[in-house]
Design an enzyme around this catalytic site. Structure first.
Site, PDB file in Angstrom:
ATOM      1  N   GLU A 181       0.705  -1.225   0.048  1.00  0.00           N
ATOM      2  CA  GLU A 181      -0.140  -0.103  -0.110  1.00  0.00           C
ATOM      3  C   GLU A 181       0.893   1.315   0.203  1.00  0.00           C
ATOM      4  O   GLU A 181       0.770   2.080   0.949  1.00  0.00           O
ATOM      5  CB  GLU A 181      -1.013  -0.099   1.319  1.00  0.00           C
ATOM      6  CG  GLU A 181      -1.768  -1.002   1.187  1.00  0.00           C
ATOM      7  CD  GLU A 181      -2.989  -1.004   2.294  1.00  0.00           C
ATOM      8  OE1 GLU A 181      -2.672  -0.079   3.161  1.00  0.00           O
ATOM      9  OE2 GLU A 181      -4.022  -1.696   2.498  1.00  0.00           O
ATOM     10  N   GLU A 187      -5.132  -8.792   1.076  1.00  0.00           N
ATOM     11  CA  GLU A 187      -6.049  -8.384   2.482  1.00  0.00           C
ATOM     12  C   GLU A 187      -7.663  -8.260   2.148  1.00  0.00           C
ATOM     13  O   GLU A 187      -7.823  -7.432   1.327  1.00  0.00           O
ATOM     14  CB  GLU A 187      -5.383  -7.085   3.206  1.00  0.00           C
ATOM     15  CG  GLU A 187      -4.136  -7.160   3.639  1.00  0.00           C
ATOM     16  CD  GLU A 187      -3.702  -5.788   4.103  1.00  0.00           C
ATOM     17  OE1 GLU A 187      -4.556  -5.115   4.591  1.00  0.00           O
ATOM     18  OE2 GLU A 187      -2.476  -5.717   4.263  1.00  0.00           O
TER      19      GLU A 187
HETATM   20  C1  GBH Z   1      -4.809  -2.153   5.508  1.00  0.00           C
HETATM   21  O1  GBH Z   1      -4.475  -0.844   5.026  1.00  0.00           O
HETATM   22  C2  GBH Z   1      -3.463  -2.337   6.151  1.00  0.00           C
HETATM   23  O2  GBH Z   1      -2.400  -2.950   5.248  1.00  0.00           O
HETATM   24  C3  GBH Z   1      -3.222  -3.368   7.229  1.00  0.00           C
HETATM   25  O3  GBH Z   1      -2.021  -3.300   7.852  1.00  0.00           O
HETATM   26  C4  GBH Z   1      -4.364  -2.847   8.114  1.00  0.00           C
HETATM   27  O4  GBH Z   1      -4.284  -3.259   9.531  1.00  0.00           O
HETATM   28  C5  GBH Z   1      -5.537  -3.098   7.630  1.00  0.00           C
HETATM   29  O5  GBH Z   1      -5.421  -2.304   6.294  1.00  0.00           O
HETATM   30  C6  GBH Z   1      -6.972  -2.573   8.420  1.00  0.00           C
HETATM   31  O6  GBH Z   1      -6.719  -1.128   8.545  1.00  0.00           O
HETATM   32  O7  GBH Z   1     -10.530   7.621   2.431  1.00  0.00           O
HETATM   33  O8  GBH Z   1      -8.541   8.887   3.229  1.00  0.00           O
HETATM   34  O9  GBH Z   1     -10.020   8.007   4.772  1.00  0.00           O
HETATM   35  C7  GBH Z   1      -5.869  -0.149   5.445  1.00  0.00           C
HETATM   36  C8  GBH Z   1      -6.244   0.528   3.948  1.00  0.00           C
HETATM   37  C9  GBH Z   1      -6.843   2.637   3.360  1.00  0.00           C
HETATM   38  C10 GBH Z   1      -8.354   1.827   4.650  1.00  0.00           C
HETATM   39  C11 GBH Z   1      -7.344   4.014   3.570  1.00  0.00           C
HETATM   40  C12 GBH Z   1      -8.981   3.026   4.702  1.00  0.00           C
HETATM   41  C13 GBH Z   1      -8.954   5.252   4.287  1.00  0.00           C
HETATM   42  C14 GBH Z   1      -8.599   6.278   3.279  1.00  0.00           C
HETATM   43  N1  GBH Z   1      -6.860   1.925   4.119  1.00  0.00           N
HETATM   44  N2  GBH Z   1      -8.642   3.787   3.806  1.00  0.00           N
HETATM   45  S1  GBH Z   1      -9.447   7.806   3.691  1.00  0.00           S
END
Ligand code: GBH
Length: 466
Positions: free
Chosen positions: A172, A374
């Site tokens: 990511e 994931e």
């Molecule tokens: C993943 O990232 C991770 O890889 C992992 O480590 C983590 O524990 C898991 O998910 C659960 O959170 O629209 O600006 O508010 C999370 C991916 C990307 C999800 C951004 C939330 C919100 C962006 N995230 N998203 S925003």
């Protein structure tokens, strides 16, 4: 094309890979053990006000000490694959500088344990724990960090490459760049749009350099893992076929460019979208993108890893203050998905978003294999008489697996599914209060307990389907 999610049986292709994922800082603990030095997450989590409850990864799931028990647990579940990440600050504690053999010893033991249990290791080289020494030298906004990353990647390959066939460079990069350097919700907590765009480019440069190094060393399968969402309008939450207005379609395209095509286009096509370069040009300029970088970034990769949690819902908005994670989207409004249930993170549950995303990716990039690296959900679990009745998590996973199944039926080349996460763990800025595991962890006793969703997942794996 709209994926209808059926009930009843759903058989997955023979050889479909079932597994679970974790990440080093979220589970390992033992942050001072065997020569490890601080990462940006140690610094960030120890800074008051950054992480809910003042939680840190100092102990986490104590997986560093308990990895043998955790592998036994994976065996009990029948996992075919386990995706973990390697902590850069264990391997090259100062980022550059000497290799720390004792840090690599841990992953050596982990991989041997997995193989002995018949579980295929999937190693991710960067899941956000940048050595603090490199951040002190400027972090990902500095080009040099990309070169240090490729060196570290080669070190890890040299030690594990004889036993690990599946390699992921980055987890990511959007999150690492735009939450780390854009809105500052993640480590290192900087808030500077120009730095975020520089970070994103250097992460991708690091991906390309590391991919080249791994390939030369003989790596079998290399992937890049992205956080991907279909970008949709509020009306499309309920009705995937709803036609957006012209203004909304423009908002959707902009966010899709920032979230998806910023990464897929350079990695898989060797170019940045023009609309993206225009935004970067207005946010600090393009000087950091040098001639030849796109050729480096565009190394052949075998698989695109997809982390999917929810769709991204947007519409054209009347000049609302933009989230600092989204520079260039000042006239876009991020919308709640009204009328849809949400997880404990507040994330809307929309399984059709995953089939939509998979079909779109296989249309746009037909040559690349796809893997769900994931997918999962946080809920407020309670332990009751030695059980966790997390039927909402089971429902979430079941719905999303049906979405994967529908996409495969539509022709998407999806090779496997890794649930996030094996264990409840350190959920970044949310600390330990958000539980994503299919296995419950008591953070006082470190006792593990299979939730009902884990028992269900074991059956799914055994049956190769729903
Ligand atoms: C993943 O990232 C991770 O890889 C992992 O480590 C983590 O524990 C898991 O998910 C659960 O959170 O629209 O600006 O508010 C999370 C991916 C990307 C999800 C951004 C939330 C919100 C962006 N995230 N998203 S925003």
């Amino acid at each position: 094309r709209g994926a209808t999610l059926t009930q009843g049986r759903a058989d997955f292709p023979t050889g479909f890979v079932w597994g679970a994922a974790t990440a080093s800082y979220q589970i390992e603990g033992s942050v001072h053990e065997d020569g490890r030095q601080p990462s940006i997450w140690d610094t960030f989590s120890r800074t008051p006000g950054r992480v809910a409850g003042g939680d840190t990864g100092d102990v986490a799931c104590d997986h560093y000490a308990r990895h043998a028990d955790d592998i036994a647990l994976m065996g009990e579940l029948g996992l075919a694959a386990y995706r973990f990440s390697v902590a850069w600050p264990r391997v090259r504690p100062a980022g550059g500088g000497p290799v720390n053999a004792r840090g690599l010893d841990f992953y050596d033991r982990l991989v041997d344990g997995l193989l002995a249990a018949g579980i295929t290791p999937y190693a991710t080289l960067y899941h956000w724990d940048l050595p603090q020494a490199l951040e002190d030298a400027g972090g990902w906004p500095e080009r040099d960090t990309a070169h240090r990353f490729a060196e570290y990647a080669a070190d890890v390959y040299e030690r594990l490459g004889d036993r690990v066939g599946h390699w992921t460079t980055l987890n990511e990069p959007w999150v690492a760049a735009f939450l780390g350097y854009g809105n500052g919700v993640h480590a290192p907590g900087r808030t500077d749009a120009a730095a975020a765009f520089r970070a994103a480019h250097h992460l991708m440069l690091g991906h390309g350099l590391a991919t080249r190094a791994l390939r030369e060393a003989g790596a079998r399968e290399i992937s890049l893992v992205l956080n991907l969402s279909p970008v949709i309008t509020p009306a499309q939450v309920d009705d995937p076929g709803a036609e957006p207005s012209e203004a909304d379609a423009e908002a959707v395209a902009r966010i899709d460019t920032l979230l998806v095509r910023q990464f897929t286009e350079p990695a898989l096509r060797g170019e940045y979208p023009a609309a993206f370069l225009e935004i970067v040009g207005r946010n600090g300029g393009l000087d950091h993108i040098r001639d030849g970088d796109l050729e480096i970034i565009n190394q052949p990769v075998d698989v695109l890893g997809i982390n999917y949690y929810n769709p991204c819902v947007v519409e054209a908005g009347p000049g609302l203050a933009a989230d600092a994670a989204w520079p260039g989207s000042e006239d876009v409004r991020f919308c709640p998905a009204d009328g849809v249930p949400a997880t404990a993170m507040g994330w809307p549950i929309v399984p059709t978003g995953l089939s939509r995303l998979l079909v779109r990716l296989s249309d746009d990039y037909p040559e690349i294999g796809l893997m769900i690296t994931e997918n999962g959900a946080a809920f407020d679990d309670v332990v009751q008489d030695g059980r966790v009745h997390d039927e909402r998590r089971t429902g979430y996973l079941d719905g999303h697996l049906r979405a994967v199944h529908a996409a495969i039926a539509d022709g998407a080349d999806v090779r496997g599914y890794l649930v996030w996460s094996l264990l409840d763990n350190f959920e970044w800025a949310e600390g330990y209060r958000r539980r994503f595991g299919i296995v419950h962890v008591d953070f006082t006793t470190q006792r593990r307990l299979l939730k009902d969703s884990a028992l269900w997942y074991r059956e799914v794996i055994a049956r190769n389907g729903l």
